[in-house]
Scaffold this motif. Structure first.
Motif, PDB file in Angstrom:
ATOM      1  N   SER A 208       0.851  -1.201   0.000  1.00 53.32           N
ATOM      2  CA  SER A 208       0.000   0.000   0.000  1.00 53.32           C
ATOM      3  C   SER A 208       0.882   1.245   0.000  1.00 53.32           C
ATOM      4  O   SER A 208       2.078   1.182   0.326  1.00 53.32           O
ATOM      5  CB  SER A 208      -0.892  -0.001   1.244  1.00 53.32           C
ATOM      6  N   GLU A 209       0.248   2.382  -0.314  1.00 53.50           N
ATOM      7  CA  GLU A 209       0.978   3.664  -0.295  1.00 53.50           C
ATOM      8  C   GLU A 209       1.584   3.902   1.096  1.00 53.50           C
ATOM      9  O   GLU A 209       2.718   4.333   1.226  1.00 53.50           O
ATOM     10  CB  GLU A 209       0.019   4.822  -0.613  1.00 53.50           C
ATOM     11  N   GLU A 210       0.814   3.596   2.122  1.00 52.51           N
ATOM     12  CA  GLU A 210       1.279   3.825   3.506  1.00 52.51           C
ATOM     13  C   GLU A 210       2.508   2.949   3.808  1.00 52.51           C
ATOM     14  O   GLU A 210       3.466   3.398   4.422  1.00 52.51           O
ATOM     15  CB  GLU A 210       0.185   3.477   4.543  1.00 52.51           C
ATOM     16  N   THR A 211       2.444   1.694   3.357  1.00 52.51           N
ATOM     17  CA  THR A 211       3.562   0.788   3.639  1.00 52.51           C
ATOM     18  C   THR A 211       4.816   1.259   2.904  1.00 52.51           C
ATOM     19  O   THR A 211       5.920   1.253   3.466  1.00 52.51           O
ATOM     20  CB  THR A 211       3.205  -0.662   3.224  1.00 52.51           C
ATOM     21  N   LEU A 212       4.643   1.695   1.655  1.00 49.52           N
ATOM     22  CA  LEU A 212       5.807   2.182   0.899  1.00 49.52           C
ATOM     23  C   LEU A 212       6.422   3.394   1.607  1.00 49.52           C
ATOM     24  O   LEU A 212       7.656   3.486   1.737  1.00 49.52           O
ATOM     25  CB  LEU A 212       5.393   2.542  -0.533  1.00 49.52           C
ATOM     26  N   ASP A 213       5.577   4.293   2.088  1.00 52.68           N
ATOM     27  CA  ASP A 213       6.088   5.475   2.819  1.00 52.68           C
ATOM     28  C   ASP A 213       6.830   5.043   4.082  1.00 52.68           C
ATOM     29  O   ASP A 213       7.907   5.553   4.399  1.00 52.68           O
ATOM     30  CB  ASP A 213       4.918   6.393   3.238  1.00 52.68           C
ATOM     31  N   HIS A 214       6.234   4.084   4.776  1.00 55.90           N
ATOM     32  CA  HIS A 214       6.801   3.592   6.037  1.00 55.90           C
ATOM     33  C   HIS A 214       8.180   2.947   5.788  1.00 55.90           C
ATOM     34  O   HIS A 214       9.146   3.209   6.513  1.00 55.90           O
ATOM     35  CB  HIS A 214       5.785   2.590   6.607  1.00 55.90           C
ATOM     36  N   VAL A 215       8.296   2.130   4.733  1.00 62.53           N
ATOM     37  CA  VAL A 215       9.569   1.471   4.422  1.00 62.53           C
ATOM     38  C   VAL A 215      10.613   2.514   4.006  1.00 62.53           C
ATOM     39  O   VAL A 215      11.757   2.492   4.471  1.00 62.53           O
ATOM     40  CB  VAL A 215       9.388   0.396   3.314  1.00 62.53           C
ATOM     41  N   ALA A 216      10.194   3.449   3.142  1.00 61.23           N
ATOM     42  CA  ALA A 216      11.136   4.488   2.683  1.00 61.23           C
ATOM     43  C   ALA A 216      11.648   5.282   3.882  1.00 61.23           C
ATOM     44  O   ALA A 216      12.841   5.569   3.994  1.00 61.23           O
ATOM     45  CB  ALA A 216      10.453   5.407   1.667  1.00 61.23           C
ATOM     46  N   ASN A 217      10.750   5.591   4.793  1.00 59.93           N
ATOM     47  CA  ASN A 217      11.140   6.371   5.962  1.00 59.93           C
ATOM     48  C   ASN A 217      12.115   5.576   6.834  1.00 59.93           C
ATOM     49  O   ASN A 217      13.160   6.080   7.247  1.00 59.93           O
ATOM     50  CB  ASN A 217       9.890   6.760   6.758  1.00 59.93           C
ATOM     51  N   HIS A 218      11.808   4.311   7.051  1.00 59.27           N
ATOM     52  CA  HIS A 218      12.682   3.511   7.907  1.00 59.27           C
ATOM     53  C   HIS A 218      14.088   3.362   7.303  1.00 59.27           C
ATOM     54  O   HIS A 218      15.079   3.298   8.018  1.00 59.27           O
ATOM     55  CB  HIS A 218      12.102   2.114   8.180  1.00 59.27           C
ATOM     56  N   CYS A 219      14.142   3.288   5.960  1.00 57.05           N
ATOM     57  CA  CYS A 219      15.428   2.986   5.309  1.00 57.05           C
ATOM     58  C   CYS A 219      16.246   4.218   4.952  1.00 57.05           C
ATOM     59  O   CYS A 219      17.221   4.118   4.196  1.00 57.05           O
ATOM     60  CB  CYS A 219      15.187   2.136   4.065  1.00 57.05           C
ATOM     61  N   CYS A 220      15.870   5.382   5.483  1.00 52.89           N
ATOM     62  CA  CYS A 220      16.698   6.566   5.188  1.00 52.89           C
ATOM     63  C   CYS A 220      18.026   6.428   5.940  1.00 52.89           C
ATOM     64  O   CYS A 220      18.139   5.666   6.910  1.00 52.89           O
ATOM     65  CB  CYS A 220      15.961   7.848   5.547  1.00 52.89           C
ATOM     66  N   PHE A 221      19.002   7.155   5.483  1.00 55.24           N
ATOM     67  CA  PHE A 221      20.367   7.033   6.006  1.00 55.24           C
ATOM     68  C   PHE A 221      20.408   7.225   7.531  1.00 55.24           C
ATOM     69  O   PHE A 221      21.009   6.423   8.249  1.00 55.24           O
ATOM     70  CB  PHE A 221      21.268   8.052   5.302  1.00 55.24           C
ATOM     71  N   SER A 222      19.747   8.282   8.030  1.00 61.03           N
ATOM     72  CA  SER A 222      19.857   8.577   9.469  1.00 61.03           C
ATOM     73  C   SER A 222      19.234   7.461  10.314  1.00 61.03           C
ATOM     74  O   SER A 222      19.784   7.103  11.364  1.00 61.03           O
ATOM     75  CB  SER A 222      19.221   9.934   9.791  1.00 61.03           C
ATOM     76  N   SER A 243      35.531   5.054  14.898  1.00 63.92           N
ATOM     77  CA  SER A 243      36.090   6.386  15.194  1.00 63.92           C
ATOM     78  C   SER A 243      37.019   6.813  14.053  1.00 63.92           C
ATOM     79  O   SER A 243      37.269   7.993  13.839  1.00 63.92           O
ATOM     80  CB  SER A 243      36.839   6.381  16.527  1.00 63.92           C
ATOM     81  N   LYS A 244      37.510   5.838  13.286  1.00 62.97           N
ATOM     82  CA  LYS A 244      38.346   6.182  12.119  1.00 62.97           C
ATOM     83  C   LYS A 244      37.461   6.581  10.943  1.00 62.97           C
ATOM     84  O   LYS A 244      37.765   7.488  10.186  1.00 62.97           O
ATOM     85  CB  LYS A 244      39.229   4.999  11.720  1.00 62.97           C
ATOM     86  N   SER A 245      36.367   5.842  10.744  1.00 65.90           N
ATOM     87  CA  SER A 245      35.378   6.171   9.712  1.00 65.90           C
ATOM     88  C   SER A 245      34.159   5.284   9.959  1.00 65.90           C
ATOM     89  O   SER A 245      34.306   4.066   9.981  1.00 65.90           O
ATOM     90  CB  SER A 245      35.958   5.911   8.317  1.00 65.90           C
ATOM     91  N   PRO A 246      32.981   5.858  10.156  1.00 62.26           N
ATOM     92  CA  PRO A 246      31.820   4.987  10.396  1.00 62.26           C
ATOM     93  C   PRO A 246      31.500   4.154   9.169  1.00 62.26           C
ATOM     94  O   PRO A 246      31.783   4.579   8.042  1.00 62.26           O
ATOM     95  CB  PRO A 246      30.684   5.968  10.701  1.00 62.26           C
ATOM     96  N   PHE A 247      30.917   2.952   9.376  1.00 56.81           N
ATOM     97  CA  PHE A 247      30.550   2.124   8.215  1.00 56.81           C
ATOM     98  C   PHE A 247      29.517   2.867   7.374  1.00 56.81           C
ATOM     99  O   PHE A 247      29.631   2.956   6.156  1.00 56.81           O
ATOM    100  CB  PHE A 247      29.980   0.773   8.678  1.00 56.81           C
ATOM    101  N   LEU A 248      28.459   3.371   8.019  1.00 56.34           N
ATOM    102  CA  LEU A 248      27.513   4.237   7.296  1.00 56.34           C
ATOM    103  C   LEU A 248      28.101   5.639   7.377  1.00 56.34           C
ATOM    104  O   LEU A 248      27.885   6.365   8.338  1.00 56.34           O
ATOM    105  CB  LEU A 248      26.110   4.140   7.900  1.00 56.34           C
ATOM    106  N   ARG A 249      28.869   5.983   6.394  1.00 53.08           N
ATOM    107  CA  ARG A 249      29.778   7.134   6.449  1.00 53.08           C
ATOM    108  C   ARG A 249      29.077   8.429   6.059  1.00 53.08           C
ATOM    109  O   ARG A 249      28.849   9.306   6.864  1.00 53.08           O
ATOM    110  CB  ARG A 249      30.963   6.822   5.525  1.00 53.08           C
ATOM    111  N   LYS A 250      28.703   8.560   4.771  1.00 54.97           N
ATOM    112  CA  LYS A 250      28.034   9.791   4.321  1.00 54.97           C
ATOM    113  C   LYS A 250      26.705   9.498   3.643  1.00 54.97           C
ATOM    114  O   LYS A 250      25.767  10.272   3.729  1.00 54.97           O
ATOM    115  CB  LYS A 250      28.922  10.552   3.338  1.00 54.97           C
ATOM    116  N   GLY A 251      26.672   8.419   2.875  1.00 51.29           N
ATOM    117  CA  GLY A 251      25.417   8.026   2.246  1.00 51.29           C
ATOM    118  C   GLY A 251      24.917   8.992   1.185  1.00 51.29           C
ATOM    119  O   GLY A 251      23.716   9.220   1.062  1.00 51.29           O
TER     120      GLY A 251
END
Ligand code: PPS
Length: 286
Positions: A208-222, A243-251
């Motif tokens: 559904s539209e709501e589920t797609l929004d929910h998944v997109a929101n959950h999977c954002c970089f932050s 501390s040297k470089s995060p794995f999720l660095r800049k995205g």
């Protein structure tokens, strides 16, 4: 196959010993691929972790339980890594896996199966930058040297899983027809919602539209950066030092512009153009 310091060499490809072994490659070669299996294939640093978050959510209608309770490496395991033998048989069906394998080295039973593939490509300049920083934070990889030295290694294929151009050509030229969906990291950055729609259609899920929004929101970089099941903070610091470089660095797309000199850009562009010459493969960054 051969041993080379931190790496084993499998069909000419460097792979970290920390996570791969001769046995794990043999296991991958021989697994019985099911028609329902779903492989996300990437050259390293092209969006693997992102897809390990997205695919379970698309498959289960947006239920966050697996992405909040299971580390990504067990949730959507690597086909060719040593953990595969421990976890593949326990995956719910349809099984979702990731892989950095070139096309020709997929499991023997993959080729005649109906298993689907999502192939994610990323601008190789950003791939190289991401990989350079990853080599600094991962103690199980060789020091990358200077950026210029690493650029030369990248262009000659003396990096994890070999040359970017060989990997991309192998998958772009595969004859999988409607079994394969091509996505770019850049499309995901620009329009994740649109990519999710394509993915759910490809995987036969009517979200559904709501589920797609929910998944997109959950999977954002932050959100992914703060998810302990996805940001590699469960890995001991002596193995991955964020501390040297995060794995999720800049995205982001285009961080290469902050790293490449005009000369390096010229050299890199010319080398790739030559290798991709005559392939008719076009990318959004070309
Ligand atoms: S690996 O080691 O091959 O599994 O790495 P991989 O996951 O393929 O690539 C890591 C890069 O993907 C970025 N990433 C994301 N970007 C944007 N949004 C989301 N949600 C996301 N998740 C992962 C990650 O930050 C790495 O890129 P860089 O450029 O280093 O930030």
């Amino acid at each position: 196959m051969a041993n080379d310091g931190n790496y084993i060499v499998y069909h000419g490809l460097l792979c970290p010993k920390e996570t791969h072994s001769f046995e794990s490659f043999k296991y991958a070669e021989e697994i019985k691929v099911e028609d329902e299996d779903i492989f996300t294939v990437t050259y390293p640093k092209s969006g693997t972790t992102w897809m390990q978050e997205i695919i379970p959510l698309v498959l289960n209608g947006g239920d966050l339980t697996p992405v909040q309770t299971i580390p990504n490496w067990d949730r959507v395991p690597w086909l060719e890594e040593t953990r595969a033998a421990l976890v593949l048989d326990r995956l719910p069906s349809p099984r979702a896996m990731v892989s950095h394998m070139p096309y020709r080295l997929m499991p023997r039973s993959f080729f005649p199966s109906k298993a689907k593939v999502i192939y994610v490509t990323r601008n190789p300049k950003d791939v190289m930058v991401s990989s350079f920083h990853f080599h600094k934070m991962a103690s199980f990889l060789d020091d990358p040297g200077t950026f210029d030295e690493f650029l030369n290694k990248f262009l000659s294929g003396q990096v994890l899983f070999g040359k970017w151009t060989d990997h991309v050509k192998s998958w772009r030229n595969s004859d999988l027809g409607d079994r394969i969906l091509y996505i770019t990291y850049e499309e995901m950055v620009k329009d994740l919602r649109g990519v999710l729609e394509r993915l759910s259609r490809f995987l036969g899920r009517d979200l559904s539209e709501e589920t797609l929004d929910h998944v997109a929101n959950h999977c954002c970089f932050s959100n992914m950066k703060s998810n302990a099941m996805s940001n590699y903070s469960l890995v001991p610091q002596e193995i991955m030092d964020s501390s040297k470089s995060p794995f999720l660095r800049k995205g982001v797309a285009g961080d290469w512009k902050n790293h490449f000199s005009p000369e390096q850009d010229f050299k890199f562009t010319a080398a790739l153009k030559e290798e991709m010459n005559g392939t008719n493969i076009k990318f959004p960054w070309d």
